[in-house]
Write an enzyme that holds these catalytic residues in place. Structure first.
Site, short mmCIF file in Angstrom:
data_model
loop_
_atom_site.label_atom_id
_atom_site.label_comp_id
_atom_site.label_asym_id
_atom_site.label_seq_id
_atom_site.Cartn_x
_atom_site.Cartn_y
_atom_site.Cartn_z
N CYS A 2 1.19 21.85 30.96
CA CYS A 2 2.50 21.39 31.43
C CYS A 2 3.30 20.86 30.25
O CYS A 2 2.76 20.21 29.36
CB CYS A 2 2.44 20.30 32.49
SG CYS A 2 1.61 20.80 33.99
N ARG A 27 2.38 25.84 26.91
CA ARG A 27 1.55 24.83 27.56
C ARG A 27 1.33 25.12 29.05
O ARG A 27 0.54 24.45 29.71
CB ARG A 27 2.21 23.45 27.44
CG ARG A 27 2.36 22.98 26.03
CD ARG A 27 3.12 21.68 26.00
NE ARG A 27 2.32 20.60 26.52
CZ ARG A 27 1.55 19.81 25.81
NH1 ARG A 27 1.47 19.99 24.51
NH2 ARG A 27 0.87 18.84 26.36
N TRP A 75 1.61 24.15 34.53
CA TRP A 75 0.30 24.80 34.63
C TRP A 75 -0.37 24.11 35.80
O TRP A 75 -0.74 22.94 35.72
CB TRP A 75 -0.48 24.59 33.34
CG TRP A 75 -1.79 25.33 33.30
CD1 TRP A 75 -1.97 26.63 32.92
CD2 TRP A 75 -3.08 24.83 33.64
NE1 TRP A 75 -3.30 26.96 33.02
CE2 TRP A 75 -4.00 25.88 33.45
CE3 TRP A 75 -3.55 23.60 34.10
CZ2 TRP A 75 -5.36 25.74 33.70
CZ3 TRP A 75 -4.91 23.45 34.34
CH2 TRP A 75 -5.81 24.52 34.14
N ASN A 101 3.04 15.35 33.72
CA ASN A 101 1.94 16.11 33.13
C ASN A 101 0.69 15.24 33.27
O ASN A 101 0.74 14.06 32.95
CB ASN A 101 2.26 16.39 31.65
CG ASN A 101 1.13 17.07 30.92
OD1 ASN A 101 0.24 17.65 31.54
ND2 ASN A 101 1.16 17.02 29.60
N GLY A 102 -0.39 15.80 33.80
CA GLY A 102 -1.61 15.00 33.98
C GLY A 102 -2.11 15.13 35.40
O GLY A 102 -1.68 16.02 36.14
N GLU A 492 -16.82 33.68 19.11
CA GLU A 492 -15.36 33.58 18.98
C GLU A 492 -14.70 34.94 19.23
O GLU A 492 -13.66 35.02 19.91
CB GLU A 492 -15.00 33.02 17.59
CG GLU A 492 -13.52 32.94 17.27
CD GLU A 492 -12.70 32.08 18.23
OE1 GLU A 492 -13.26 31.41 19.10
OE2 GLU A 492 -11.46 32.12 18.12
N LYS A 496 -12.00 35.61 22.20
CA LYS A 496 -10.64 36.13 21.93
C LYS A 496 -10.36 37.33 22.82
O LYS A 496 -9.29 37.44 23.40
CB LYS A 496 -10.48 36.58 20.47
CG LYS A 496 -10.33 35.51 19.42
CD LYS A 496 -9.03 34.75 19.45
CE LYS A 496 -9.08 33.56 20.35
NZ LYS A 496 -9.59 32.33 19.91
N GLU A 499 -10.01 36.29 26.67
CA GLU A 499 -8.86 35.49 27.11
C GLU A 499 -7.54 36.24 27.07
O GLU A 499 -6.66 35.95 27.86
CB GLU A 499 -8.77 34.16 26.35
CG GLU A 499 -8.47 34.25 24.88
CD GLU A 499 -8.50 32.89 24.20
OE1 GLU A 499 -8.21 31.88 24.83
OE2 GLU A 499 -8.82 32.87 22.99
N HIS A 515 -34.22 39.82 24.66
CA HIS A 515 -34.71 38.90 25.68
C HIS A 515 -33.89 38.99 26.97
O HIS A 515 -33.89 38.05 27.76
CB HIS A 515 -34.71 37.47 25.13
CG HIS A 515 -35.58 37.32 23.92
ND1 HIS A 515 -36.95 37.33 24.00
CD2 HIS A 515 -35.27 37.22 22.61
CE1 HIS A 515 -37.46 37.22 22.78
NE2 HIS A 515 -36.46 37.16 21.92
N LYS A 614 -2.20 26.27 26.45
CA LYS A 614 -2.64 26.00 25.08
C LYS A 614 -3.36 24.67 24.95
O LYS A 614 -4.33 24.55 24.22
CB LYS A 614 -1.39 26.01 24.18
CG LYS A 614 -1.66 25.76 22.73
CD LYS A 614 -2.05 27.02 22.03
CE LYS A 614 -2.44 26.81 20.61
NZ LYS A 614 -3.52 27.73 20.22
C1 F6R Z 1 -9.12 29.69 22.70
C2 F6R Z 1 -8.53 28.38 22.70
C3 F6R Z 1 -9.22 27.30 23.45
C4 F6R Z 1 -9.13 25.98 22.65
C5 F6R Z 1 -9.71 24.82 23.47
C6 F6R Z 1 -9.72 23.54 22.69
O1 F6R Z 1 -8.37 30.59 21.95
O2 F6R Z 1 -7.50 28.17 22.14
O3 F6R Z 1 -10.53 27.62 23.73
O4 F6R Z 1 -9.84 26.14 21.46
O5 F6R Z 1 -8.95 24.66 24.63
O6 F6R Z 1 -8.43 23.18 22.29
P1 F6R Z 1 -8.19 22.17 21.11
O7 F6R Z 1 -8.69 22.79 19.86
O8 F6R Z 1 -6.70 21.97 21.10
O9 F6R Z 1 -8.94 20.93 21.45
#
Ligand code: F6R
Length: 619
Positions: A2, A27, A75, A101-102, A492, A496, A499, A515, A614
């Site tokens: 948000c 966000r 969000w 927000n929250g 990772e 990527k 998502e 396994h 984000k």
């Molecule tokens: C994936 C991604 C998320 C963040 C996670 C932690 O691409 O961006 O998995 O890494 O939400 O966010 P931060 O680093 O802001 O604590």
């Protein structure tokens, strides 16, 4: 998670708010809304399901005049994403409008209480409960808005950043925070008249002013049109705001000719890492200087253990950090999902060092993990990108990534920034503890310095990935394999892909295949293997054989010039040679590009993937 924007001044508020919402759209983007008080004193609220563009379309034929307003991009947490649940929410009398927000955890009992007093609700949100509660306090205590906000917030359990307008007072915005970020920008318009901006982060503010105040937990601020700002806490104690200067420029918030922020941020990595290591890595004197540890050397030298807490991509970089720090410093390192750590009664000693790794510095679980560690007397160190963020402020010391704002929801340059920062930290501790011999230390310093150039080479050399990404759009599943330092890279790469393309993908340590996961391999299954000619290369080659003999499609990341794995692979990406511990910084690049181009080929909204936001400021 948000985004909140606000404005009070002499300019028209609507353009400022809409532009701010666009900047904060990363966000959350399932609905958006705006509240304005027009010159006749009408408080109008317009809301639309979907992106900010839908709100703009809705407002095209509405009265959008007014020099005071608040806005929100959502969000969803409580209630499905629709127009009714979008913010701002009116109070019963429609005199108040509030954005939030929250999460208000006790909203159900508060709502029931107010329903007993005859109030009715039109949405499913906790936010509507909050605005009704404020009005309820205002009426029942016959008090001003500020006092009503204070009384209401004393009754809520949970996290909030809020901004609130009162139709009867068009010269004032009130805002407050606890656990969710809120920044106040202090500006002057072109006629020298005072104005205030509000933002969940600095991105909607930087265009107008670089002077900001980070609201602290349980603080309430009143901003008025003549440039007065009063901040008090919930206990009604006046606070002296600290004014900070933002270190960010507008160009960093634009796409700069790239179709998506994600691609721009992938290509920015060499320069971002140069900035990250500048002044910290001294190749001439073969030294590493991290100002964050200078005053706390003893805490690191005497640390019995290091615990790194993080989430998502940051957890993956933390895992790479663990491998390096343990090897370089001989201090045992544990890596924890912050969301698990905070709730499982972990053993934390006062001689532990707890490191939080977070791009945003606002992730609720990581922040809570740090607060828990602090309450046990551990020394807490933050590795964050966003300057002045909650985690940066909650920790005893720390290091900023300095990779610039990351707007794409899928983290790219923050990941490599975190990996290199953790490497710097490992080297800095190793220097103090003398756990690396001089020759090795110098070699690692020299090699780290070369990483940005090698990264540039990797990008140039792999830009053709767009030409065959289309081939993989058929796939329903992907497997990513790596060993040692490259196991977290496999995790990772898989994250990527899933998502942004919504293809299911899993990362495994390559030797774990047999396994269980090997049962998944058939001629349909793309298997991405990170196989640099370093470390246990031969073992990885055997793992590739295992996949090949079950007809899996091999996509490999190999050291430039390696023909053995190349010949075994269906597709192959080359990276320059580097030391084992720094391979992740290069190997992740083709994986970022692969996920980007597969998602584009599948027509996905790369910068705003579904269901994601984000900055995860709720648990
Ligand atoms: C994936 C991604 C998320 C963040 C996670 C932690 O691409 O961006 O998995 O890494 O939400 O966010 P931060 O680093 O802001 O604590």
């Amino acid at each position: 998670m948000c985004g909140i924007v606000g404005y009070i001044g002499e300019q028209q508020a609507y353009p400022v708010l809409i532009k701010g919402l666009h900047r904060l759209e990363y966000r959350g983007y399932d609905s958006a809304g705006i509240a304005l008080i027009n010159p006749e004193g009408t408080l109008s609220v317009n809301k639309a399901k979907g992106k900010v563009a839908a709100l703009e379309a809705l407002c095209a034929d509405k009265d959008i005049t007014g020099t005071i307003g608040i806005a929100h991009t959502r969000w969803a947490t409580h209630g499905e994403p629709n127009t009714t649940n979008a913010h701002p929410h009116y109070s019963q009398s429609k005199n108040l409008a509030l954005v939030h927000n929250g999460i208000i955890e006790n909203y159900k009992s508060l709502r029931a209480e107010m329903e007993n007093h005859g109030l009715s609700f039109c949405s499913d949100t906790d936010t509507e409960v909050l605005v009704q509660l404020v009005e309820y306090m205002q009426v029942s205590h016959e008090c001003d808005l500020y006092t009503a906000v204070q009384l209401a917030l004393k009754n809520v359990v949970g996290a909030y950043a809020i901004a609130i307008l009162d139709r009867r007072n068009p010269d004032q915005i009130i805002c407050a925070r606890k656990g969710s970020p809120l920044i106040i920008g202090i500006g002057k318009d072109e006629n020298g008249k005072a104005e205030f901006f509000l933002g969940s982060d600095a991105t909607p503010i930087i265009e107008y002013t670089d002077k900001v105040v980070y609201l602290q937990d349980e603080e309430i601020a009143i901003m008025d049109r003549i440039g007065r700002m009063d901040i008090t806490n919930l206990a009604n104690v006046k606070q002296t705001p600290q004014i900070h200067t933002l270190q960010m420029n507008l160009d960093q918030l634009e796409k700069g000719g790239f179709p998506h922020f994600m691609l721009k941020e992938i290509w920015e990595q060499p320069n971002a890492l140069r900035t990250c290591i500048r002044g910290r890595l001294n190749v001439v004197e073969k030294d590493v200087l991290l100002s964050g540890i200078i005053d706390h050397k003893e805490r690191f030298i005497n640390a019995n253990r290091i615990i790194i807490c993080a989430c998502g991509t940051s957890w993956h970089s933390a895992l790479i950090g663990k491998y390096f720090i343990e090897e370089a410093t001989q201090i045992p390192v544990e890596v924890e999902y912050a969301s698990e750590f905070r709730y499982r009664n972990p053993v934390i000693h006062s001689d532990d060092v707890v490191i939080a790794v977070s791009q945003s510095g606002e992730t609720a679980d990581t922040l809570a993990a740090i607060q828990l560690a602090k309450s046990h007397g551990a020394f807490c160190y933050g590795i964050c990108n966003v300057i002045g963020s909650s985690i940066a402020r909650a920790t005893d010391s720390g290091t900023y990534l300095h990779v610039g704002p990351e707007i794409g929801v899928a983290s790219t340059k923050a990941f490599t920034g975190q990996v290199i920062t953790l490497a710097l930290l490992g080297l800095a501790i190793a220097k103090e503890k003398k756990t690396l011999d001089e020759q090795m230390f110098h070699m690692l310093v020299d090699e780290l310095q070369q990483i940005p150039d090698k990264m540039q080479w990797t990008l140039e050399h792999n830009k053709h990935i767009d030409q065959f990404a289309q081939i993989f759009t058929y796939a329903k599943n992907f497997i990513y394999l790596g060993r040692g330092y490259n196991y977290p890279v496999a995790l990772e790469g898989a994250l990527k892909l899933k998502e942004i393309s919504y293809i299911h993908a899993e990362g495994y340590p390559a030797a774990e295949m047999k396994h269980g996961p090997i049962a998944l391999i058939d001629e349909e299954m793309p298997v991405v293997v990170i196989a640099p000619k370093r470390g246990i290369y031969e073992k990885v080659v055997s793992n590739i054989q295992e996949v090949k003999s079950r007809k899996g499609k091999i996509i490999s990341v190999v050291t430039e010039g390696d023909t053995t794995v190349k010949e075994m692979s269906d597709y192959c990406f080359e990276i320059p040679d580097t030391r084992d511990c720094f391979v992740p910084l290069l190997a992740v690049i083709p994986l970022q590009l692969l996920s980007y181009y597969v998602a584009v080929a599948k027509g996905r909204n790369v910068d705003q993937p579904r269901n994601l936001a984000k900055s995860v400021t709720v648990e």
